[in-house]
Write an enzyme that holds these catalytic residues in place. Structure first.
Site, short mmCIF file in Angstrom:
data_model
loop_
_atom_site.label_atom_id
_atom_site.label_comp_id
_atom_site.label_asym_id
_atom_site.label_seq_id
_atom_site.Cartn_x
_atom_site.Cartn_y
_atom_site.Cartn_z
N VAL A 1 0.84 -1.21 0.00
CA VAL A 1 0.00 0.00 0.00
C VAL A 1 0.86 1.25 0.00
O VAL A 1 0.58 2.22 -0.71
CB VAL A 1 -0.97 -0.01 1.19
CG1 VAL A 1 -1.74 1.31 1.27
CG2 VAL A 1 -1.95 -1.17 1.08
N CYS B 1 -10.74 -2.27 2.68
CA CYS B 1 -10.79 -2.28 1.21
C CYS B 1 -12.11 -2.83 0.67
O CYS B 1 -12.69 -2.28 -0.27
CB CYS B 1 -9.61 -3.06 0.63
SG CYS B 1 -9.33 -4.66 1.43
N HIS C 1 -10.45 -7.19 -5.52
CA HIS C 1 -11.48 -7.93 -4.81
C HIS C 1 -12.77 -7.93 -5.63
O HIS C 1 -13.13 -6.92 -6.24
CB HIS C 1 -11.80 -7.28 -3.46
CG HIS C 1 -10.69 -7.36 -2.45
ND1 HIS C 1 -9.58 -8.16 -2.60
CD2 HIS C 1 -10.54 -6.71 -1.26
CE1 HIS C 1 -8.79 -8.01 -1.54
NE2 HIS C 1 -9.35 -7.14 -0.72
N ASN D 1 -8.06 -3.60 -4.80
CA ASN D 1 -8.02 -3.42 -3.34
C ASN D 1 -6.83 -2.61 -2.85
O ASN D 1 -6.92 -1.92 -1.83
CB ASN D 1 -8.01 -4.79 -2.66
CG ASN D 1 -6.89 -5.68 -3.16
OD1 ASN D 1 -6.83 -6.03 -4.34
ND2 ASN D 1 -5.97 -6.05 -2.28
#
Length: 338
Positions: free
Chosen positions: A15, A131, A244, A317
Site C-alpha cells: 500500500v 478495502c 477484490h 483493493n
C-alpha cells in the site's frame, strides 16, 4: 501553487508503494516527501518524481514540519505513532483498522461521505476504511440515496494482495510448486491458497463471523451514516493477485429497477458500469487491477423479494481499496480545509 510536506508511514509495503505512485500520478502538491518504515528497510531507496528517496526509520520525531501523513504501517504501529504525529501538527490518514470505529474519528470514502473529513479536527486523524467496504459503499451510496437500502447481503472474493507482499509471493510460489509436482509451502494462510478458496479472512469472533466480516458490517453503517441498515457478510480469500470481487444483494425500501440502478451508477463518481451479459461483458478482477474505478455489473432484480437487487462489484483493493482512497481524502483536505 501551495505545497505540503507529506510523510508515508509503511512506505515499503504494498500500500505504501502505491501511495507514493499515486501521489506522483495525480500530481499532488508535495513539497517534501518523507518515506518512513521499520529499521529493516533502512538503506532502501524508492523512486518519486525521477529521484530516489531514502527510507527513514519511523520514530517519534519523524513528523516535525509534516502537514499530512499517509499511514499504512500495521495496526500496532499506527496506534502508537498516529497520535504522536497528530500532536506534532500532522493530519494523519490511516489505513489500518485501529481508528475506524472510534466515534469522534471520521471514516471516509470521498464519493460517499466527503463532508466527514471536516471532523479531522477532533483528533487530527482520518480513518481509511477496509478495502472490501470501500468498493461496496461506492457502488451502493447512489442506490441508498434514491431508494434507501434496508438490508445488504455480501459475499466477497478477496485477492491475496490484501494480506500483503508475503501473500502475493506465497500464491506465486505455491502455484509454481503445484504445477511442477512439488509440495507447496504454507506460511501466510492456515491452508494452501493456490487453486483453493479460504472462507476465513482474519480471526474468528465469538459470534462465528470473522473480524473482516464484522468490519464490513460496522464500517458500512458508519460511512453511510445509517445504523439501521442490516448488513451480513461472508468474506473469502481466493487465488487472485489483485482486485477484490463481491456478490452483493440488497433489499430497498422503495422499489427500484435494474435499469434505474444502471442509470444511477452510470453517472456515479468512481463507478464504471460494465454490464452487458449478451456479449459476456461483466466486471473482472484482471480488468479492475490498476484501475481507479469500481466496476459494477450483473445488475438484476432479485426475483425472490419485491424490492431486491443483485450486483457484482470489483475493484483494485490496493489502489481504490487503500492508497487511492487515502490520497483522495488528502486532496479534499487541502482543497477545503488547509
Amino acid at each position: 501553487m501551495k505545497t505540503y510536506n507529506v510523510a508515508v508511514a509503511g512506505a515499503t509495503g504494498a500500500v505504501g508503494n502505491e501511495m507514493i505512485k499515486i501521489l506522483e500520478e495525480r500530481r499532488f502538491p508535495v513539497g517534501k516527501l518523507t518515506l518512513l518504515a521499520s529499521e529493516r528497510s533502512v538503506g532502501k531507496k524508492l523512486a518519486f518524481r525521477g529521484e530516489l528517496l531514502p527510507v527513514e526509520v519511523l520514530s517519534e520525531s519523524s513528523f516535525q514540519g509534516v502537514q499530512i501523513g499517509l499511514f499504512s504501517p500495521g495496526g500496532s504501529v499506527s496506534e502508537k505513532f498516529a497520535p504522536l504525529a497528530a500532536q506534532a501538527g500532522c493530519i494523519v490518514i490511516d489505513n489500518t483498522s485501529v481508528f475506524r470505529m472510534v466515534p469522534e474519528i471520521p471514516l471516509v470514502v470521498p464519493e460517499v461521505n466527503a463532508e466527514a473529513i471536516a471532523l479531522y479536527k477532533n483528533r487530527g486523524i482520518i480513518a481509511n476504511p477496509n478495502c472490501s467496504t470501500i468498493q461496496m459503499v461506492v457502488a451502493l451510496k447512489p442506490i441508498h440515496d434514491a431508494a434507501r437500502i434496508k438490508r445488504i447481503v455480501v459475499s466477497t472474493y478477496q485477492a491475496v494482495s490484501g494480506t500483503g507482499k508475503k501473500a502475493i509471493e506465497e500464491l506465486s510460489l505455491q502455484t509454481r510448486a503445484l504445477l511442477n509436482g512439488q509440495d507447496p509451502v504454507i506460511k501466510v494462510y492456515p491452508h494452501r491458497i493456490a487453486f483453493n478458496c479460504l472462507p476465513q479472512i482474519d480471526v474468528f469472533l465469538d459470534n462465528g463471523y470473522t473480524k473482516e466480516e464484522m468490519k464490513m458490517v460496522n464500517e458500512t453503517k458508519k460511512i453511510m451514516n445509517d445504523p439501521t441498515i442490516a448488513v451480513t457478510a461472508t468474506t473469502v480469500r481466493v487465488p487472485v493477485f489483485y482486485a477484490h470481487s463481491e456478490s452483493i444483494n440488497i433489499e430497498t425500501e422503495k422499489k427500484i429497477t435494474a435499469d434505474e440502478v444502471r442509470s444511477l451508477l452510470a453517472s456515479a463518481p468512481g463507478v464504471r458500469v460494465v454490464d452487458n451479459p449478451r456479449v459476456k461483458l461483466y466486471p473482472l478482477a484482471i480488468d479492475a487491477a490498476g484501475s481507479d474505478d469500481t466496476l459494477v455489473g450483473r445488475i438484476r432484480e432479485d426475483e425472490s423479494i419485491p424490492n431486491g437487487i443483485n450486483m457484482w462489484v470489483v475493484s483494485d483493493n490496493i489502489r481504490k481499496g487503500a492508497a487511492l482512497n487515502a490520497v483522495q481524502i488528502a486532496e479534499i483536505l487541502i482543497q477545503k480545509y488547509l
